[in-house]
Write a protein that holds these residues in place. Structure first.
Motif, PDB file in Angstrom:
ATOM      1  N   PHE A  85       0.830  -1.212   0.000  1.00  0.00           N
ATOM      2  CA  PHE A  85       0.000   0.000   0.000  1.00  0.00           C
ATOM      3  C   PHE A  85       0.860   1.254   0.000  1.00  0.00           C
ATOM      4  CE2 PHE A  85      -4.432  -1.365   1.664  1.00  0.00           C
ATOM      5  CZ  PHE A  85      -4.528  -2.258   0.624  1.00  0.00           C
ATOM      6  N   THR A  86       1.948   1.251   0.769  1.00  0.00           N
ATOM      7  CA  THR A  86       2.843   2.404   0.799  1.00  0.00           C
ATOM      8  C   THR A  86       3.507   2.606  -0.556  1.00  0.00           C
ATOM      9  OG1 THR A  86       3.240   1.991   3.137  1.00  0.00           O
ATOM     10  CG2 THR A  86       4.772   3.449   2.027  1.00  0.00           C
ATOM     11  N   THR A  87       3.844   1.534  -1.227  1.00  0.00           N
ATOM     12  CA  THR A  87       4.438   1.633  -2.561  1.00  0.00           C
ATOM     13  C   THR A  87       3.485   2.291  -3.538  1.00  0.00           C
ATOM     14  OG1 THR A  87       5.720  -0.368  -2.141  1.00  0.00           O
ATOM     15  CG2 THR A  87       5.468   0.284  -4.437  1.00  0.00           C
ATOM     16  N   VAL A  88       2.202   1.996  -3.421  1.00  0.00           N
ATOM     17  CA  VAL A  88       1.199   2.569  -4.318  1.00  0.00           C
ATOM     18  C   VAL A  88       0.822   3.985  -3.895  1.00  0.00           C
ATOM     19  CG1 VAL A  88      -1.128   2.205  -5.235  1.00  0.00           C
ATOM     20  CG2 VAL A  88       0.327   0.265  -4.809  1.00  0.00           C
ATOM     21  N   GLY A  89       1.115   4.355  -2.663  1.00  0.00           N
ATOM     22  CA  GLY A  89       0.820   5.699  -2.185  1.00  0.00           C
ATOM     23  C   GLY A  89      -0.394   5.772  -1.287  1.00  0.00           C
ATOM     24  N   ILE A  90      -0.845   4.640  -0.789  1.00  0.00           N
ATOM     25  CA  ILE A  90      -2.000   4.593   0.108  1.00  0.00           C
ATOM     26  C   ILE A  90      -1.486   4.452   1.532  1.00  0.00           C
ATOM     27  CG2 ILE A  90      -4.081   3.295   0.709  1.00  0.00           C
ATOM     28  CD1 ILE A  90      -4.151   2.305  -2.183  1.00  0.00           C
ATOM     29  N   SER A  91      -2.096   5.199   2.444  1.00  0.00           N
ATOM     30  CA  SER A  91      -1.676   5.137   3.840  1.00  0.00           C
ATOM     31  C   SER A  91      -1.945   3.756   4.420  1.00  0.00           C
ATOM     32  CB  SER A  91      -2.438   6.176   4.654  1.00  0.00           C
ATOM     33  OG  SER A  91      -2.155   6.024   6.017  1.00  0.00           O
ATOM     34  N   ALA A  92      -0.977   3.232   5.135  1.00  0.00           N
ATOM     35  CA  ALA A  92      -1.098   1.896   5.720  1.00  0.00           C
ATOM     36  C   ALA A  92      -1.019   1.945   7.239  1.00  0.00           C
ATOM     37  CB  ALA A  92      -0.013   0.997   5.161  1.00  0.00           C
ATOM     38  N   ALA A  93      -1.253   3.104   7.840  1.00  0.00           N
ATOM     39  CA  ALA A  93      -1.143   3.232   9.289  1.00  0.00           C
ATOM     40  C   ALA A  93      -2.199   2.411  10.022  1.00  0.00           C
ATOM     41  CB  ALA A  93      -1.261   4.697   9.692  1.00  0.00           C
ATOM     42  N   TRP A  94      -3.345   2.199   9.409  1.00  0.00           N
ATOM     43  CA  TRP A  94      -4.417   1.462  10.070  1.00  0.00           C
ATOM     44  C   TRP A  94      -4.113  -0.028  10.197  1.00  0.00           C
ATOM     45  CZ3 TRP A  94      -7.276  -2.118   7.183  1.00  0.00           C
ATOM     46  CH2 TRP A  94      -7.092  -2.075   5.806  1.00  0.00           C
ATOM     47  N   PHE A  95      -3.071  -0.529   9.528  1.00  0.00           N
ATOM     48  CA  PHE A  95      -2.673  -1.918   9.655  1.00  0.00           C
ATOM     49  C   PHE A  95      -1.951  -2.197  10.968  1.00  0.00           C
ATOM     50  CE2 PHE A  95      -2.904  -2.137   4.942  1.00  0.00           C
ATOM     51  CZ  PHE A  95      -3.759  -3.220   4.860  1.00  0.00           C
TER      52      PHE A  95
END
Length: 120
Positions: A38-48
Motif C-alpha cells: 500500500f505504501t508503494t502505491v501511495g496509500i496510507s497503511a497506518a491502520w494496519f
C-alpha cells in the motif's frame, strides 16, 4: 424443484471456508506485505498497525488455518462445479454468480497467503 440438504451444506461450507481463509490470510499479510504494497502505491497503511500487532504472535497458526480453509473451500467449489455439470431440473443448482464469487475469493485468499508468507 427440490432442494437437497447436501447441496446447501456444501454451498454454505464453501462460503464459510473461503471467508475464513481470506480473513486468516489477511491477518498474515497485514504484518508486512500489505503495508509495504500500500505504501508503494501511495496509500496510507497506518491502520494496519493494530491488526499487525494482534496477528503477529499467531502468524504460524494463521498460515496453517488459512491454507487449510482455502484448500477446503477449493475442494467444495470443485465438487459444486462437478455436480453442476450433471444438474437436472429436479435439483437446485448452485448459481454461476456464487461460484464465480467463491473463485475470486479463493484467488484473493491465495494471493494474500502467498504475500504474507513470502514477505516475512
Amino acid at each position: 424443484m427440490r432442494t437437497g440438504s447436501r447441496g446447501g451444506a456444501r454451498t454454505s461450507g464453501a462460503v464459510l471456508l473461503t471467508l475464513g481463509g481470506v480473513t486468516a490470510a489477511f491477518g498474515v499479510a497485514a504484518c508486512c506485505a500489505l503495508p509495504f504494497l500500500f505504501t508503494t502505491v501511495g496509500i496510507s497503511a497506518a491502520w494496519f498497525g493494530g491488526i499487525a500487532t494482534t496477528a503477529a504472535p499467531y502468524r504460524d497458526l494463521l498460515l496453517w488455518l488459512s491454507a487449510l480453509s482455502l484448500a477446503g473451500g477449493t475442494l467444495l467449489l470443485w465438487r459444486m462445479q462437478r455436480s453442476t455439470a450433471t444438474c437436472d431440473s429436479e435439483r437446485a443448482c448452485t448459481p454461476v454468480w456464487l461460484r464465480l464469487i467463491l473463485f475470486i475469493g479463493l484467488l484473493t485468499g491465495a494471493a494474500l497467503l502467498w504475500l504474507g508468507y513470502s514477505y516475512v
